[in-house]
Design a protein around this motif. Structure first.
Motif, PDB file in Angstrom:
ATOM      1  N   MET A   1       0.809  -1.218   0.000  1.00 37.13           N
ATOM      2  CA  MET A   1       0.000   0.000   0.000  1.00 37.13           C
ATOM      3  C   MET A   1       0.845   1.273   0.000  1.00 37.13           C
ATOM      4  SD  MET A   1      -1.440   0.417   3.913  1.00 37.13           S
ATOM      5  CE  MET A   1      -2.049  -1.258   4.057  1.00 37.13           C
ATOM      6  N   PHE A   2       2.140   1.133   0.341  1.00 36.12           N
ATOM      7  CA  PHE A   2       3.010   2.303   0.373  1.00 36.12           C
ATOM      8  C   PHE A   2       3.980   2.354  -0.808  1.00 36.12           C
ATOM      9  CE2 PHE A   2       2.033   1.416   4.920  1.00 36.12           C
ATOM     10  CZ  PHE A   2       1.202   2.516   5.122  1.00 36.12           C
ATOM     11  N   ALA A   3       3.739   1.531  -1.803  1.00 39.90           N
ATOM     12  CA  ALA A   3       4.623   1.493  -2.970  1.00 39.90           C
ATOM     13  C   ALA A   3       4.557   2.779  -3.794  1.00 39.90           C
ATOM     14  CB  ALA A   3       4.283   0.291  -3.849  1.00 39.90           C
ATOM     15  N   PHE A   4       3.524   3.590  -3.571  1.00 37.19           N
ATOM     16  CA  PHE A   4       3.378   4.834  -4.337  1.00 37.19           C
ATOM     17  C   PHE A   4       4.291   5.944  -3.831  1.00 37.19           C
ATOM     18  CE2 PHE A   4       0.760   5.585  -0.655  1.00 37.19           C
ATOM     19  CZ  PHE A   4       0.749   6.964  -0.476  1.00 37.19           C
ATOM     20  N   LEU A   5       4.880   5.769  -2.665  1.00 40.70           N
ATOM     21  CA  LEU A   5       5.694   6.836  -2.075  1.00 40.70           C
ATOM     22  C   LEU A   5       7.013   7.012  -2.822  1.00 40.70           C
ATOM     23  CD1 LEU A   5       5.170   6.096   1.722  1.00 40.70           C
ATOM     24  CD2 LEU A   5       4.280   8.049   0.439  1.00 40.70           C
ATOM     25  N   PRO A   6       7.434   8.252  -3.016  1.00 39.53           N
ATOM     26  CA  PRO A   6       8.711   8.509  -3.704  1.00 39.53           C
ATOM     27  C   PRO A   6       9.886   7.923  -2.940  1.00 39.53           C
ATOM     28  CG  PRO A   6       7.389  10.518  -3.537  1.00 39.53           C
ATOM     29  CD  PRO A   6       6.721   9.499  -2.663  1.00 39.53           C
ATOM     30  N   GLY A   7      10.778   7.275  -3.667  1.00 36.40           N
ATOM     31  CA  GLY A   7      12.016   6.784  -3.077  1.00 36.40           C
ATOM     32  C   GLY A   7      11.960   5.415  -2.436  1.00 36.40           C
ATOM     33  N   VAL A   8      10.762   4.867  -2.222  1.00 42.28           N
ATOM     34  CA  VAL A   8      10.693   3.592  -1.498  1.00 42.28           C
ATOM     35  C   VAL A   8      11.200   2.421  -2.338  1.00 42.28           C
ATOM     36  CG1 VAL A   8       8.820   4.337   0.014  1.00 42.28           C
ATOM     37  CG2 VAL A   8       8.277   3.199  -2.158  1.00 42.28           C
ATOM     38  N   ASP A   9      11.280   2.616  -3.657  1.00 45.01           N
ATOM     39  CA  ASP A   9      11.797   1.547  -4.511  1.00 45.01           C
ATOM     40  C   ASP A   9      13.290   1.323  -4.283  1.00 45.01           C
ATOM     41  OD1 ASP A   9      12.167   4.121  -5.552  1.00 45.01           O
ATOM     42  OD2 ASP A   9      12.434   3.374  -7.585  1.00 45.01           O
ATOM     43  N   GLU A  10      13.929   2.239  -3.557  1.00 40.73           N
ATOM     44  CA  GLU A  10      15.350   2.094  -3.263  1.00 40.73           C
ATOM     45  C   GLU A  10      15.609   1.544  -1.861  1.00 40.73           C
ATOM     46  OE1 GLU A  10      17.561   5.624  -4.093  1.00 40.73           O
ATOM     47  OE2 GLU A  10      16.630   5.917  -6.053  1.00 40.73           O
ATOM     48  N   ILE A  11      14.537   1.207  -1.129  1.00 45.32           N
ATOM     49  CA  ILE A  11      14.709   0.628   0.206  1.00 45.32           C
ATOM     50  C   ILE A  11      15.211  -0.804   0.067  1.00 45.32           C
ATOM     51  CG2 ILE A  11      13.528  -0.141   2.298  1.00 45.32           C
ATOM     52  CD1 ILE A  11      11.658   2.218   2.039  1.00 45.32           C
ATOM     53  N   HIS A  12      16.275  -1.110   0.768  1.00 41.73           N
ATOM     54  CA  HIS A  12      16.843  -2.456   0.741  1.00 41.73           C
ATOM     55  C   HIS A  12      16.238  -3.291   1.873  1.00 41.73           C
ATOM     56  CE1 HIS A  12      20.135  -1.255  -2.048  1.00 41.73           C
ATOM     57  NE2 HIS A  12      19.995  -0.095  -1.438  1.00 41.73           N
ATOM     58  N   VAL A  13      15.986  -4.546   1.596  1.00 44.01           N
ATOM     59  CA  VAL A  13      15.494  -5.472   2.615  1.00 44.01           C
ATOM     60  C   VAL A  13      16.635  -6.420   2.960  1.00 44.01           C
ATOM     61  CG1 VAL A  13      13.806  -7.252   3.201  1.00 44.01           C
ATOM     62  CG2 VAL A  13      13.143  -5.317   1.745  1.00 44.01           C
ATOM     63  N   SER A  14      17.143  -6.284   4.176  1.00 40.76           N
ATOM     64  CA  SER A  14      18.309  -7.071   4.575  1.00 40.76           C
ATOM     65  C   SER A  14      18.399  -7.110   6.091  1.00 40.76           C
ATOM     66  CB  SER A  14      19.588  -6.455   3.995  1.00 40.76           C
ATOM     67  OG  SER A  14      20.738  -7.134   4.447  1.00 40.76           O
ATOM     68  N   GLY A  15      19.196  -8.043   6.584  1.00 41.46           N
ATOM     69  CA  GLY A  15      19.380  -8.149   8.027  1.00 41.46           C
ATOM     70  C   GLY A  15      20.525  -7.318   8.551  1.00 41.46           C
ATOM     71  N   GLN A  16      21.394  -6.839   7.654  1.00 48.39           N
ATOM     72  CA  GLN A  16      22.512  -6.021   8.099  1.00 48.39           C
ATOM     73  C   GLN A  16      23.041  -5.190   6.944  1.00 48.39           C
ATOM     74  OE1 GLN A  16      25.209  -9.269   9.339  1.00 48.39           O
ATOM     75  NE2 GLN A  16      26.648  -8.527   7.802  1.00 48.39           N
ATOM     76  N   PRO A  17      23.676  -4.062   7.256  1.00 44.35           N
ATOM     77  CA  PRO A  17      24.195  -3.188   6.201  1.00 44.35           C
ATOM     78  C   PRO A  17      25.392  -3.809   5.495  1.00 44.35           C
ATOM     79  CG  PRO A  17      24.862  -2.383   8.357  1.00 44.35           C
ATOM     80  CD  PRO A  17      23.886  -3.499   8.596  1.00 44.35           C
ATOM     81  N   THR A  18      25.560  -3.450   4.228  1.00 45.59           N
ATOM     82  CA  THR A  18      26.691  -3.957   3.440  1.00 45.59           C
ATOM     83  C   THR A  18      27.745  -2.881   3.255  1.00 45.59           C
ATOM     84  OG1 THR A  18      25.491  -3.354   1.420  1.00 45.59           O
ATOM     85  CG2 THR A  18      25.271  -5.622   2.196  1.00 45.59           C
TER      86      THR A  18
ATOM     87  N   SER B   1      -7.491   0.741  -2.058  1.00 42.72           N
ATOM     88  CA  SER B   1      -6.846  -0.083  -3.094  1.00 42.72           C
ATOM     89  C   SER B   1      -6.462  -1.441  -2.528  1.00 42.72           C
ATOM     90  CB  SER B   1      -5.611   0.645  -3.644  1.00 42.72           C
ATOM     91  OG  SER B   1      -5.951   1.896  -4.189  1.00 42.72           O
ATOM     92  N   LYS B   2      -7.375  -2.052  -1.809  1.00 41.04           N
ATOM     93  CA  LYS B   2      -7.101  -3.327  -1.150  1.00 41.04           C
ATOM     94  C   LYS B   2      -7.215  -4.496  -2.137  1.00 41.04           C
ATOM     95  CE  LYS B   2      -9.102  -1.652   3.202  1.00 41.04           C
ATOM     96  NZ  LYS B   2      -7.840  -1.397   3.875  1.00 41.04           N
ATOM     97  N   PRO B   3      -6.290  -5.446  -2.071  1.00 43.73           N
ATOM     98  CA  PRO B   3      -6.415  -6.638  -2.923  1.00 43.73           C
ATOM     99  C   PRO B   3      -7.557  -7.532  -2.448  1.00 43.73           C
ATOM    100  CG  PRO B   3      -4.546  -6.858  -1.423  1.00 43.73           C
ATOM    101  CD  PRO B   3      -5.054  -5.450  -1.270  1.00 43.73           C
TER     102      PRO B   3
END
Length: 338
Positions: A60-77, A202-204
């Motif tokens: 539901m928050f995919a429309f927000l600017p910049g969120v496509d660059e959020i990384h999903v991970s357990g620790q920073p690289t 916009s609920k599935p």
């Protein structure tokens, strides 16, 4: 919020080059929107900024600017010299593991009532409607000495932060200040209906199927002062949904006339249960959550407990019943899904 801390955060941001931003596990609209807005602004200052969350972005928050660059991970690289934690008390609530060789400064930006904030610098305001309020004030403070200014994408993120954490301006945390900041953000060109449509309209189809399964579990106390429901892992399999689709389910029992406290139990696995609580004002559910090592606000709080769904429900509902001088019917409240 302490003005001195605002200046300290500003100074730390200006001195830092490599910045990591994160939020709590199972991120919500406030956590995501706040970190996205801050990331967008800091990049305008020429900073190297990376946003890493332990759990995926709710769709539901995919429309927000910049969120496509959020990384999903357990620790920073990479090796950050500064970590910013938004909308929770510290790194332990983010689920991230910071390698021992990294020794970055940690800044916590949070508006929760609980007292577990443990950053080296804490930017806190328990009266703020959302963490996005604090990020707004921080950016406005930084604008005084910087050519970088707030723009539409940043404003959209911050408006969404306040919009979601106030329940679309319906909850008691909708203060004059929240409305004032929201109005200033709208002036950047925000279309309030567009945000409302993306978040609530916009609920599935699968989510509605999950809601139906949840509603079948609803129970209410003897005096009708609190109500509860639950979701188990099997419900996700049957409906093709994910954990993120449970957002807002707790509001169904909360909406029952006469109910003061609503509780939502979600089975994470066979040994862990996530609990979300909502109050209409009479009961401080954050105080209840803290008894189980959780936290939150007076009217919205949660925790994670070890044990079976049946055992956890007994413990939590007993505590809620005591706070309302009510009781759970013996034959109800502890049934698990079949």
């Amino acid at each position: 919020m302490k003005k001195g801390n605002l200046s300290r955060v500003k100074e730390a941001l200006l001195k830092s080059r490599n910045i990591l931003i994160t939020t709590h596990v199972n991120p919500d609209g406030d956590g995501i929107s706040s970190e996205a807005a801050l990331c967008l602004y800091l990049k305008k200052l020429g900073k190297h900024v990376v946003v890493i969350n332990k759990d995926p972005l709710p769709e539901m928050f995919a429309f927000l600017p910049g969120v496509d660059e959020i990384h999903v991970s357990g620790q920073p690289t990479f090796d950050p010299d500064l970590i910013i934690v938004t909308d929770c008390g510290g790194l332990e609530r983010t689920g991230l593991k910071i390698p021992g060789e990294f020794t970055p400064k940690v800044i916590v930006i949070d508006h929760h009532l609980t007292h577990d904030q443990n950053g080296e610098i804490n930017l806190l305001d328990h009266e703020a409607s959302a963490t996005g309020e604090l990020v707004y004030q921080l950016i406005k403070e930084m604008e005084k000495d910087s050519p970088a200014k707030m723009d539409y994408p940043i404003a959209l993120c911050l408006y969404t932060s306040i919009f979601t954490d106030t329940g679309s301006f319906r909850y008691s945390n909708t203060t004059p200040k929240a409305l004032e900041i929201a109005s200033k953000l709208v002036a950047y060109g925000i279309n309030s209906w567009t945000v409302a449509e993306q978040v609530y309209e916009s609920k599935p189809y699968a989510l509605l199927k999950l809601t139906g399964r949840f509603l079948r579990t609803l129970e209410i106390s003897r005096k009708g002062r609190f109500a509860w429901g639950s979701i188990v892992k099997e419900d996700f399999k049957k409906t093709g949904t994910r954990e993120e689709h449970t957002e807002g389910l707790v509001n169904y029992p909360r909406s029952i006339k006469g109910v003061e406290v609503a509780v939502f139990f979600r089975e994470m696995n066979s040994e862990q249960i996530k609990i979300s609580m909502r109050s209409k004002g009479e009961v401080n559910v954050a105080a209840i959550a803290e008894k189980f090592e959780g936290g939150g606000h007076h009217n919205a709080a949660g925790c994670i407990m070890k044990g079976s769904l049946k055992d956890v429900m007994k413990k939590v509902l007993r505590m809620v019943a005591e706070s309302l001088q009510d009781e759970v019917p013996e034959e109800e409240g502890v049934e698990v899904h079949g």
